[in-house]
Scaffold this motif. Structure first.
Motif, PDB file in Angstrom:
ATOM      1  N   LYS A  62       2.490  -4.645  -7.286  1.00  0.00           N
ATOM      2  CA  LYS A  62       1.960  -5.798  -6.554  1.00  0.00           C
ATOM      3  C   LYS A  62       3.034  -6.425  -5.664  1.00  0.00           C
ATOM      4  N   ASN A  73       3.194  -4.268  -2.654  1.00  0.00           N
ATOM      5  CA  ASN A  73       1.990  -4.483  -1.864  1.00  0.00           C
ATOM      6  C   ASN A  73       2.026  -5.822  -1.137  1.00  0.00           C
ATOM      7  N   ASP A 107       3.852  -5.542   2.079  1.00  0.00           N
ATOM      8  CA  ASP A 107       3.008  -4.946   3.122  1.00  0.00           C
ATOM      9  C   ASP A 107       2.000  -5.950   3.661  1.00  0.00           C
ATOM     10  N   ARG A 126      -4.979  -4.380   0.429  1.00  0.00           N
ATOM     11  CA  ARG A 126      -4.642  -5.153  -0.781  1.00  0.00           C
ATOM     12  C   ARG A 126      -4.891  -4.357  -2.067  1.00  0.00           C
ATOM     13  N   ILE A 127      -3.900  -4.359  -2.968  1.00  0.00           N
ATOM     14  CA  ILE A 127      -4.076  -3.803  -4.315  1.00  0.00           C
ATOM     15  C   ILE A 127      -4.344  -4.984  -5.259  1.00  0.00           C
ATOM     16  N   PRO A 156      -3.789   1.971   0.063  1.00  0.00           N
ATOM     17  CA  PRO A 156      -2.806   2.608  -0.812  1.00  0.00           C
ATOM     18  C   PRO A 156      -3.409   3.229  -2.066  1.00  0.00           C
ATOM     19  N   ALA A 165       1.268   0.388   4.961  1.00  0.00           N
ATOM     20  CA  ALA A 165       1.248   0.442   3.494  1.00  0.00           C
ATOM     21  C   ALA A 165       2.480   1.148   2.945  1.00  0.00           C
ATOM     22  N   SER A 221       3.944  -0.056  -0.521  1.00  0.00           N
ATOM     23  CA  SER A 221       2.989   0.216  -1.608  1.00  0.00           C
ATOM     24  C   SER A 221       2.982   1.702  -1.951  1.00  0.00           C
ATOM     25  N   ASN A 222       2.909   2.540  -0.923  1.00  0.00           N
ATOM     26  CA  ASN A 222       2.829   3.975  -1.153  1.00  0.00           C
ATOM     27  C   ASN A 222       4.108   4.533  -1.772  1.00  0.00           C
TER      28      ASN A 222
END
Length: 430
Positions: A55, A58, A61, A79-80, A135, A160, A163-164
């Motif tokens: 998070k 993320n 990002d 968004r995650i 992501p 992203a 996150s990735n």
């Protein structure tokens, strides 16, 4: 436009990554099902244990995206959330529980000569995934490729990147701990756009490209790719409310198909209503939409009907609207005179993605299923169900509206091919 130096560097990066992936794919093709399943189960556990780090990455990002002025729909896909993280975990567990596809024997049958002829499922080899803002694709795609015995090269969007990269580290940890090659899943760290051009022309090492992104990305790949693709261009999804529809059911389903989420490709973009039930159906449906801030673009008949019921902010639908995937709180509405008019409209303007009918007439139901030329055709339910997880595939690597090899949400079977096998007992051809 990339310079020659940028193109050469990108090709070098992809050839190196592709060589690693090709070597890993050889091990994966014969990997034990238990090793693959244990990797997926461990990965689900690691996502939970590392959710704070995920998070945090993320959030970086999302902050950069907001500063760049990215749209609300784009940020929603980026968004995650807790829900998205839980869906990724559930998908991993579901994929692990699915039957092993690799080595499965199909249609084995004896022939007059005495031989037996059948087919065996085999991996495609090396899959290249090019995606933009989501992501969660990093996990979903890696899991499906791993289970189906394919190595995968993941090139996510630069928006992203953090996150990735965080998800990629967790993926490789799960692989290593279960004795699988760490290069079975490779997340490209380089955000250079020339990387995409190198991937889609790297036939030496990449067997299939799966693009997940907007129309501009898919259009570019359709023009430039020499590696075969599994893809869809647009998600222009329709719901047709037939004259016999249960209106309570129709109001509920059509509301969900449009407003549950605006950004996915399986969201309804055009609502077709039979003239015989339009007066009873449309005013309440329009109130539901306008209360939720959905802009309505109507044909003359629908606009006139709704204006007679006090709706004065209705826009005129243009010819272009029927071809448009909005991915936003905008909906096109048309009143049709007959069932045939509805089917003809869908087959003319649709993108062969997902279309639904609301009806209580069995004849209309079966005609719709047969005559609508789309990868998913539905009866009395929301187009939002056109999804690998909802179809019991665990997840999806993408949706294909092509007709060759794979169609609809692409899960494990779509990531395998078949080869003929022949079992004999010393027979010779006469």
């Amino acid at each position: 436009m990339a310079t020659k130096e940028e193109i050469d560097r990108a090709q070098h990066v992809i050839e190196e990554v592709g060589l690693f992936a090709r070597e890993a794919s050889k091990s994966l093709a014969t990997a034990a099902s238990s090793a693959k399943n244990n990797t997926l189960i461990l990965l689900a556990k690691l996502l939970e244990e590392n959710k704070d780090a995920i998070k945090a990455a993320n959030e970086l990002d999302l902050q950069k995206g907001a500063e760049k002025g990215l749209s609300a729909a784009f940020l929603d896909r980026l968004r995650i959330s807790d829900k998205v993280l839980k869906q990724m975990q559930d998908g991993l567990i579901q994929i692990a529980s699915l039957p092993e596809p690799v080595g499965q024997i199909l249609n084995l049958r004896p022939q007059p000569s005495g031989i037996q002829v059948g087919q065996m499922r085999v991996p495609l080899g090396v899959i290249g995934i090019i995606y933009e803002s989501r992501p969660n694709v990093t996990i979903d795609a890696a899991a499906l490729c791993l289970k189906s015995g394919n190595a995968v090269i993941l090139r996510g969007g630069s928006d992203a990147l953090n996150s990735n990269q965080e998800l990629g580290k967790i993926l490789q940890r799960a692989l290593i701990e279960n004795g699988l090659p760490e290069n079975a899943v490779q997340v490209i760290k380089d955000p250079d756009r020339a990387i995409v051009g190198a991937m889609i022309t790297c036939r030496k090492y990449i067997d299939v490209i799966v693009p997940r992104g907007g129309k501009s990305l898919i259009s570019r790949l359709m023009n430039e790719a020499t590696v075969p693709m599994i893809k869809h261009l647009d998600g222009i999804c329709h719901t047709y409310v037939d004259s016999s529809a249960d209106l309570e059911l129709a109001w509920k389903v059509c509301d969900n198909a449009k407003t549950q989420r605006y950004s996915p490709c399986n969201t309804m973009e055009t609502l077709l209503v039979n003239a015989k039930c339009a007066e009873a159906f449309l005013p309440k449906m329009a109130k539901i939409y306008t209360d939720k801030g959905v802009e309505l673009r109507c044909d003359p008949a629908a606009k006139k009907l709704l204006e007679n019921h006090g709706f004065y902010n209705i826009k005129d639908a243009t010819e272009e609207d029927w071809y448009t995937e909005y991915l936003a709180p905008i909906l096109s509405i048309k009143i049709v005179d007959t069932f045939d008019d509805a089917v003809n409209h869908i087959n003319k303007y649709g993108s062969k993605h997902t279309d639904a009918i609301i009806t209580q007439d069995l004849s209309s139901e079966w005609r719709f299923l047969r005559e609508v030329d789309s990868s998913s055709v539905m009866v009395n339910t929301s187009t939002r169900f056109a999804d690998g997880f909802e179809y019991g595939l665990g997840a999806e690597i993408g949706i294909s509206n092509d007709k060759l090899h794979a169609r609809g949400p692409v899960g494990l079977d779509g990531l395998t091919s078949v080869k003929y096998i022949v079992l004999g007992h010393g027979e010779i051809r006469q």
